[in-house]
Design a protein around this motif. Structure first.
Motif, mmCIF file in Angstrom:
data_model
loop_
_atom_site.group_PDB
_atom_site.id
_atom_site.type_symbol
_atom_site.label_atom_id
_atom_site.label_comp_id
_atom_site.label_asym_id
_atom_site.label_seq_id
_atom_site.Cartn_x
_atom_site.Cartn_y
_atom_site.Cartn_z
ATOM 1 N N SER A 110 6.298 1.271 15.026
ATOM 2 C CA SER A 110 6.355 0.042 14.238
ATOM 3 C C SER A 110 6.306 0.405 12.753
ATOM 4 C CB SER A 110 5.183 -0.877 14.588
ATOM 5 O OG SER A 110 3.974 -0.253 14.248
ATOM 6 N N HIS A 111 6.958 -0.390 11.948
ATOM 7 C CA HIS A 111 7.007 -0.169 10.505
ATOM 8 C C HIS A 111 6.298 -1.337 9.829
ATOM 9 C CE1 HIS A 111 9.599 3.276 11.023
ATOM 10 N NE2 HIS A 111 10.280 2.572 11.885
ATOM 11 N N ALA A 112 4.974 -1.274 9.864
ATOM 12 C CA ALA A 112 4.168 -2.375 9.344
ATOM 13 C C ALA A 112 4.353 -2.584 7.850
ATOM 14 C CB ALA A 112 2.699 -2.114 9.649
ATOM 15 N N ARG A 113 4.734 -1.559 7.117
ATOM 16 C CA ARG A 113 4.877 -1.660 5.659
ATOM 17 C C ARG A 113 5.864 -2.761 5.258
ATOM 18 N NH1 ARG A 113 4.246 -2.865 1.269
ATOM 19 N NH2 ARG A 113 4.474 -1.628 -0.598
ATOM 20 N N ALA A 114 6.857 -2.984 6.057
ATOM 21 C CA ALA A 114 7.871 -3.988 5.726
ATOM 22 C C ALA A 114 7.282 -5.395 5.651
ATOM 23 C CB ALA A 114 9.004 -3.950 6.738
ATOM 24 N N THR A 115 6.295 -5.698 6.471
ATOM 25 C CA THR A 115 5.722 -7.045 6.488
ATOM 26 C C THR A 115 4.318 -7.110 5.901
ATOM 27 O OG1 THR A 115 4.913 -6.705 8.734
ATOM 28 C CG2 THR A 115 7.063 -7.774 8.489
ATOM 29 N N LEU A 116 3.791 -5.977 5.439
ATOM 30 C CA LEU A 116 2.424 -5.946 4.920
ATOM 31 C C LEU A 116 2.194 -6.894 3.745
ATOM 32 C CD1 LEU A 116 -0.332 -4.726 5.341
ATOM 33 C CD2 LEU A 116 0.331 -2.853 3.825
ATOM 34 N N PRO A 117 3.068 -6.972 2.737
ATOM 35 C CA PRO A 117 2.823 -7.908 1.637
ATOM 36 C C PRO A 117 2.703 -9.361 2.113
ATOM 37 C CG PRO A 117 4.500 -6.334 0.997
ATOM 38 C CD PRO A 117 4.254 -6.134 2.461
ATOM 39 N N GLU A 118 3.559 -9.760 3.032
ATOM 40 C CA GLU A 118 3.508 -11.123 3.562
ATOM 41 C C GLU A 118 2.211 -11.356 4.343
ATOM 42 O OE1 GLU A 118 5.991 -13.930 6.664
ATOM 43 O OE2 GLU A 118 6.998 -12.209 5.763
ATOM 44 N N LEU A 119 1.807 -10.373 5.114
ATOM 45 C CA LEU A 119 0.569 -10.485 5.891
ATOM 46 C C LEU A 119 -0.640 -10.577 4.976
ATOM 47 C CD1 LEU A 119 -1.046 -10.441 8.514
ATOM 48 C CD2 LEU A 119 -0.988 -7.946 8.369
ATOM 49 N N VAL B 135 -3.388 -13.661 4.700
ATOM 50 C CA VAL B 135 -4.838 -13.494 4.833
ATOM 51 C C VAL B 135 -5.541 -14.042 3.594
ATOM 52 C CG1 VAL B 135 -6.703 -11.781 4.975
ATOM 53 C CG2 VAL B 135 -4.681 -11.559 6.425
ATOM 54 N N HIS B 136 -5.005 -13.734 2.427
ATOM 55 C CA HIS B 136 -5.597 -14.208 1.169
ATOM 56 C C HIS B 136 -5.517 -15.728 1.048
ATOM 57 C CE1 HIS B 136 -6.769 -14.222 -3.014
ATOM 58 N NE2 HIS B 136 -5.691 -14.937 -3.290
ATOM 59 N N ARG B 137 -4.358 -16.273 1.357
ATOM 60 C CA ARG B 137 -4.112 -17.706 1.192
ATOM 61 C C ARG B 137 -4.903 -18.565 2.170
ATOM 62 N NH1 ARG B 137 0.098 -19.517 3.458
ATOM 63 N NH2 ARG B 137 1.126 -17.513 3.623
ATOM 64 N N THR B 138 -5.013 -18.111 3.400
ATOM 65 C CA THR B 138 -5.617 -18.949 4.438
ATOM 66 C C THR B 138 -7.081 -18.633 4.714
ATOM 67 O OG1 THR B 138 -5.011 -17.446 6.240
ATOM 68 C CG2 THR B 138 -3.387 -19.144 5.604
ATOM 69 N N GLY B 139 -7.557 -17.506 4.202
ATOM 70 C CA GLY B 139 -8.921 -17.111 4.511
ATOM 71 C C GLY B 139 -9.072 -16.625 5.937
ATOM 72 N N PHE B 140 -7.952 -16.226 6.554
ATOM 73 C CA PHE B 140 -7.978 -15.734 7.927
ATOM 74 C C PHE B 140 -8.987 -14.601 8.058
ATOM 75 C CE2 PHE B 140 -6.534 -12.761 11.200
ATOM 76 C CZ PHE B 140 -6.454 -13.618 12.283
#
Length: 68
Positions: free
Chosen positions: A15-24, A28-33
């Protein structure tokens, strides 16, 4: 056996998590997940050789910040 022989396709790859890391991280920051809640085992860096053999879902290793 029928599923194994005719109905299932298993695809395995890195898996290439780096591609979606900024969105993730934004999510987390926006929702307080509470991202820490998906961790099933938190261990020290020096214990990595032994804790990697644990039957766990999500292992997180912690270590001191590297000097640099």
């Amino acid at each position: 056996m029928r599923m194994y022989a005719t109905d299932v396709t298993l695809r395995v790859g890195v898996s290439h998590a780096r591609a979606t890391l900024p969105e993730l991280l934004d999510f987390v920051h926006r929702t307080g997940f509470p991202a820490e809640r998906v961790t099933t085992l938190l261990a020290d860096w020096d214990d990595a050789p032994s804790v990697y053999t644990a039957k766990t879902t999500k292992l997180v290793l912690r270590r001191d910040r590297l000097a640099g």
